[in-house]
Design a protein around this motif. Structure first.
Motif, PDB file in Angstrom:
ATOM      1  N   ASN A  65      -9.098  -6.057   5.184  1.00  0.00           N
ATOM      2  CA  ASN A  65      -7.855  -5.275   5.212  1.00  0.00           C
ATOM      3  C   ASN A  65      -7.280  -5.100   3.814  1.00  0.00           C
ATOM      4  O   ASN A  65      -6.800  -4.019   3.447  1.00  0.00           O
ATOM      5  N   ILE A  66      -7.332  -6.165   3.029  1.00  0.00           N
ATOM      6  CA  ILE A  66      -6.834  -6.108   1.653  1.00  0.00           C
ATOM      7  C   ILE A  66      -7.635  -5.103   0.845  1.00  0.00           C
ATOM      8  O   ILE A  66      -7.085  -4.256   0.135  1.00  0.00           O
ATOM      9  N   GLU A  67      -8.948  -5.177   0.956  1.00  0.00           N
ATOM     10  CA  GLU A  67      -9.818  -4.289   0.178  1.00  0.00           C
ATOM     11  C   GLU A  67      -9.633  -2.831   0.571  1.00  0.00           C
ATOM     12  O   GLU A  67      -9.603  -1.939  -0.286  1.00  0.00           O
ATOM     13  N   ARG A  68      -9.478  -2.559   1.872  1.00  0.00           N
ATOM     14  CA  ARG A  68      -9.283  -1.179   2.325  1.00  0.00           C
ATOM     15  C   ARG A  68      -7.960  -0.622   1.802  1.00  0.00           C
ATOM     16  O   ARG A  68      -7.887   0.539   1.383  1.00  0.00           O
ATOM     17  N   ALA A  69      -6.931  -1.443   1.829  1.00  0.00           N
ATOM     18  CA  ALA A  69      -5.626  -0.991   1.345  1.00  0.00           C
ATOM     19  C   ALA A  69      -5.681  -0.645  -0.134  1.00  0.00           C
ATOM     20  O   ALA A  69      -5.115   0.358  -0.580  1.00  0.00           O
ATOM     21  N   ILE A  70      -6.371  -1.458  -0.906  1.00  0.00           N
ATOM     22  CA  ILE A  70      -6.511  -1.204  -2.345  1.00  0.00           C
ATOM     23  C   ILE A  70      -7.303   0.081  -2.584  1.00  0.00           C
ATOM     24  O   ILE A  70      -6.933   0.912  -3.431  1.00  0.00           O
ATOM     25  N   LYS A  71      -8.351   0.271  -1.820  1.00  0.00           N
ATOM     26  CA  LYS A  71      -9.185   1.468  -1.993  1.00  0.00           C
ATOM     27  C   LYS A  71      -8.434   2.743  -1.607  1.00  0.00           C
ATOM     28  O   LYS A  71      -8.679   3.807  -2.195  1.00  0.00           O
ATOM     29  N   ARG A  72      -7.509   2.641  -0.660  1.00  0.00           N
ATOM     30  CA  ARG A  72      -6.686   3.812  -0.345  1.00  0.00           C
ATOM     31  C   ARG A  72      -5.792   4.153  -1.541  1.00  0.00           C
ATOM     32  O   ARG A  72      -5.526   5.323  -1.824  1.00  0.00           O
ATOM     33  N   GLY A  73      -5.361   3.135  -2.238  1.00  0.00           N
ATOM     34  CA  GLY A  73      -4.526   3.365  -3.409  1.00  0.00           C
ATOM     35  C   GLY A  73      -5.280   3.960  -4.575  1.00  0.00           C
ATOM     36  O   GLY A  73      -4.749   4.807  -5.310  1.00  0.00           O
ATOM     37  N   THR A  74      -6.523   3.535  -4.756  1.00  0.00           N
ATOM     38  CA  THR A  74      -7.325   4.048  -5.873  1.00  0.00           C
ATOM     39  C   THR A  74      -8.008   5.376  -5.534  1.00  0.00           C
ATOM     40  O   THR A  74      -8.620   5.995  -6.404  1.00  0.00           O
ATOM     41  N   GLY A  75      -7.908   5.811  -4.275  1.00  0.00           N
ATOM     42  CA  GLY A  75      -8.506   7.078  -3.871  1.00  0.00           C
ATOM     43  C   GLY A  75      -9.927   6.966  -3.369  1.00  0.00           C
ATOM     44  O   GLY A  75     -10.557   7.979  -3.039  1.00  0.00           O
ATOM     45  N   GLU A  76     -10.447   5.749  -3.273  1.00  0.00           N
ATOM     46  CA  GLU A  76     -11.812   5.566  -2.775  1.00  0.00           C
ATOM     47  C   GLU A  76     -11.896   5.774  -1.268  1.00  0.00           C
ATOM     48  O   GLU A  76     -12.961   6.074  -0.733  1.00  0.00           O
ATOM     49  N   LEU A  77     -10.763   5.591  -0.592  1.00  0.00           N
ATOM     50  CA  LEU A  77     -10.668   5.889   0.834  1.00  0.00           C
ATOM     51  C   LEU A  77      -9.497   6.832   1.049  1.00  0.00           C
ATOM     52  O   LEU A  77      -8.501   6.778   0.322  1.00  0.00           O
ATOM     53  N   GLU A  78      -9.607   7.699   2.065  1.00  0.00           N
ATOM     54  CA  GLU A  78      -8.522   8.620   2.366  1.00  0.00           C
ATOM     55  C   GLU A  78      -7.374   7.885   3.042  1.00  0.00           C
ATOM     56  O   GLU A  78      -7.578   6.899   3.754  1.00  0.00           O
ATOM     57  N   GLY A  79      -6.176   8.375   2.818  1.00  0.00           N
ATOM     58  CA  GLY A  79      -5.006   7.787   3.452  1.00  0.00           C
ATOM     59  C   GLY A  79      -3.811   8.710   3.276  1.00  0.00           C
ATOM     60  O   GLY A  79      -3.798   9.560   2.376  1.00  0.00           O
ATOM     61  N   ALA A  80      -2.826   8.563   4.127  1.00  0.00           N
ATOM     62  CA  ALA A  80      -1.622   9.399   4.035  1.00  0.00           C
ATOM     63  C   ALA A  80      -0.864   9.101   2.747  1.00  0.00           C
ATOM     64  O   ALA A  80      -0.886   7.977   2.237  1.00  0.00           O
ATOM     65  N   GLU A  81      -0.196  10.104   2.206  1.00  0.00           N
ATOM     66  CA  GLU A  81       0.622   9.900   1.015  1.00  0.00           C
ATOM     67  C   GLU A  81       1.825   9.049   1.373  1.00  0.00           C
ATOM     68  O   GLU A  81       2.523   9.307   2.355  1.00  0.00           O
ATOM     69  N   LEU A  82       2.085   8.032   0.559  1.00  0.00           N
ATOM     70  CA  LEU A  82       3.197   7.129   0.807  1.00  0.00           C
ATOM     71  C   LEU A  82       4.303   7.349  -0.209  1.00  0.00           C
ATOM     72  O   LEU A  82       4.041   7.566  -1.392  1.00  0.00           O
ATOM     73  N   PHE A  83       5.542   7.253   0.267  1.00  0.00           N
ATOM     74  CA  PHE A  83       6.710   7.423  -0.599  1.00  0.00           C
ATOM     75  C   PHE A  83       7.523   6.137  -0.593  1.00  0.00           C
ATOM     76  O   PHE A  83       7.805   5.568   0.464  1.00  0.00           O
ATOM     77  N   GLU A  84       7.919   5.688  -1.793  1.00  0.00           N
ATOM     78  CA  GLU A  84       8.811   4.540  -1.923  1.00  0.00           C
ATOM     79  C   GLU A  84      10.250   5.040  -2.038  1.00  0.00           C
ATOM     80  O   GLU A  84      10.562   5.855  -2.908  1.00  0.00           O
ATOM     81  N   LEU A  85      11.117   4.536  -1.176  1.00  0.00           N
ATOM     82  CA  LEU A  85      12.503   4.982  -1.154  1.00  0.00           C
ATOM     83  C   LEU A  85      13.436   3.775  -1.095  1.00  0.00           C
ATOM     84  O   LEU A  85      13.073   2.723  -0.568  1.00  0.00           O
ATOM     85  N   MET A  86      14.627   3.943  -1.622  1.00  0.00           N
ATOM     86  CA  MET A  86      15.652   2.911  -1.525  1.00  0.00           C
ATOM     87  C   MET A  86      16.913   3.521  -0.911  1.00  0.00           C
ATOM     88  O   MET A  86      17.427   4.525  -1.422  1.00  0.00           O
ATOM     89  N   TYR A  87      17.367   2.949   0.184  1.00  0.00           N
ATOM     90  CA  TYR A  87      18.588   3.422   0.831  1.00  0.00           C
ATOM     91  C   TYR A  87      19.682   2.365   0.696  1.00  0.00           C
ATOM     92  O   TYR A  87      19.413   1.163   0.669  1.00  0.00           O
ATOM     93  N   GLU A  88      20.908   2.850   0.632  1.00  0.00           N
ATOM     94  CA  GLU A  88      22.073   1.967   0.578  1.00  0.00           C
ATOM     95  C   GLU A  88      22.874   2.137   1.861  1.00  0.00           C
ATOM     96  O   GLU A  88      22.983   3.242   2.387  1.00  0.00           O
ATOM     97  N   ALA A  89      23.402   1.030   2.349  1.00  0.00           N
ATOM     98  CA  ALA A  89      24.110   1.078   3.627  1.00  0.00           C
ATOM     99  C   ALA A  89      25.122  -0.048   3.701  1.00  0.00           C
ATOM    100  O   ALA A  89      25.153  -0.944   2.850  1.00  0.00           O
ATOM    101  N   TYR A  90      25.944   0.030   4.755  1.00  0.00           N
ATOM    102  CA  TYR A  90      26.878  -1.044   5.050  1.00  0.00           C
ATOM    103  C   TYR A  90      26.606  -1.579   6.448  1.00  0.00           C
ATOM    104  O   TYR A  90      26.463  -0.819   7.407  1.00  0.00           O
ATOM    105  N   ALA A  91      26.531  -2.895   6.554  1.00  0.00           N
ATOM    106  CA  ALA A  91      26.517  -3.560   7.847  1.00  0.00           C
ATOM    107  C   ALA A  91      27.966  -3.803   8.252  1.00  0.00           C
ATOM    108  O   ALA A  91      28.891  -3.528   7.471  1.00  0.00           O
ATOM    109  N   LEU A  97      24.106  -3.402   1.998  1.00  0.00           N
ATOM    110  CA  LEU A  97      22.662  -3.528   2.226  1.00  0.00           C
ATOM    111  C   LEU A  97      21.890  -2.622   1.277  1.00  0.00           C
ATOM    112  O   LEU A  97      22.270  -1.468   1.077  1.00  0.00           O
ATOM    113  N   LEU A  98      20.828  -3.144   0.707  1.00  0.00           N
ATOM    114  CA  LEU A  98      19.822  -2.339   0.021  1.00  0.00           C
ATOM    115  C   LEU A  98      18.560  -2.401   0.869  1.00  0.00           C
ATOM    116  O   LEU A  98      18.101  -3.501   1.219  1.00  0.00           O
TER     117      LEU A  98
END
Length: 248
Positions: A65-91, A97-98
């Motif tokens: 699982n670790i190796e497949r995840a890394i290969k998706r990042g390097t482009g050796e395996l296909e995978g959906a494009e991932l977006f990193e986001l940060m949201y701010e909120a109040y509980a 909350l971050l």
């Protein structure tokens, strides 16, 4: 500093179920993929990837699982494009909350988050309304039988700026000193149980137990969302509130 290891302790206990373990592996897989995408697939030259691999191994994530995840990042395996986001909120009760999100669908992620917050007495915040209440820090949890005096000397000499002893020994560092402190602890023969970048509240808020439990429940609901990686709060988490949460 406030409650990072205490909240982690709750999460680790709950992660014992198959459902929680599946969620954890999904989170780790996303982190591995993004780290490899940004800095390449060699952890020797990619600090973020090295940390992600260490965390995955500590969670007993299968090697394949670790190796497949890394290969998706390097482009050796296909995978959906991932977006990193940060949201701010109040509980509820004014707790900030971050919320770190990694998703392949921004619209779904924010809709799920809004729904979870509104259903549990929270609400989204404007950008910048909450973030100023936190500081980005390096965080290292040291496991095993720790000699407190030795850890203090080793970590402080390497540049740590705060060391706390609770259920586990916690070391906090400025970002620029994080790697040096982590390596010094490892070279001293101590067990690095967790090492990551976190957001620590500048001034944690102590609530009555019933109010704290209300906030902790909201955090738990948000953490269960598929796209959420981490939730940081300005709540001061007491031992009494943890005991009540675990008994629930």
């Amino acid at each position: 500093m406030s409650g990072h290891s205490k909240w982690s302790t709750i999460k680790h206990k709950k992660a014992a179920t198959d459902k929680k373990r599946g969620k954890l592996f999904t989170q780790l897989s996303k982190e591995l993929t993004i780290a490899a995408r940004e800095g390449g697939g060699d952890p020797t030259f990619n600090t973020r990837l090295g940390l992600a691999i260490d965390k995955a191994k500590a969670a007993n994530m299968p090697k394949d699982n670790i190796e497949r995840a890394i290969k998706r990042g390097t482009g050796e395996l296909e995978g959906a494009e991932l977006f990193e986001l940060m949201y701010e909120a109040y509980a509820p009760n004014g707790i900030g909350l971050l919320i770190e999100v990694v998703t392949d669908n921004k619209n779904r992620a924010v809709a799920d988050l809004r729904h979870a917050l509104s259903k549990n007495g929270g609400n989204m915040a404007e950008g910048g309304a909450v973030a100023w209440q936190f500081t980005r820090k390096g965080y290292i949890a040291v496991g095993g039988d720790v000699d407190e005096d030795e850890l203090f000397l080793v970590a402080a000499d390497a540049g740590a700026d705060d060391i706390q002893f609770d259920e586990v020994a916690e070391v906090f560092t400025e970002i620029e000193n994080f790697q040096a402190v982590r390596e010094a602890i490892k070279e001293a023969g101590m067990e690095v149980a967790e090492a990551s970048m976190v957001f620590e509240p500048n001034n944690a808020i102590d609530l009555a137990q019933d109010q704290a439990l209300q906030v902790m429940k909201v955090i738990e609901v948000i953490e269960d969302l598929d796209d959420v990686q981490n939730v940081y709060s300005t709540l001061e988490i007491s031992d009494e509130a943890i005991a009540a949460m675990e008994a629930a």
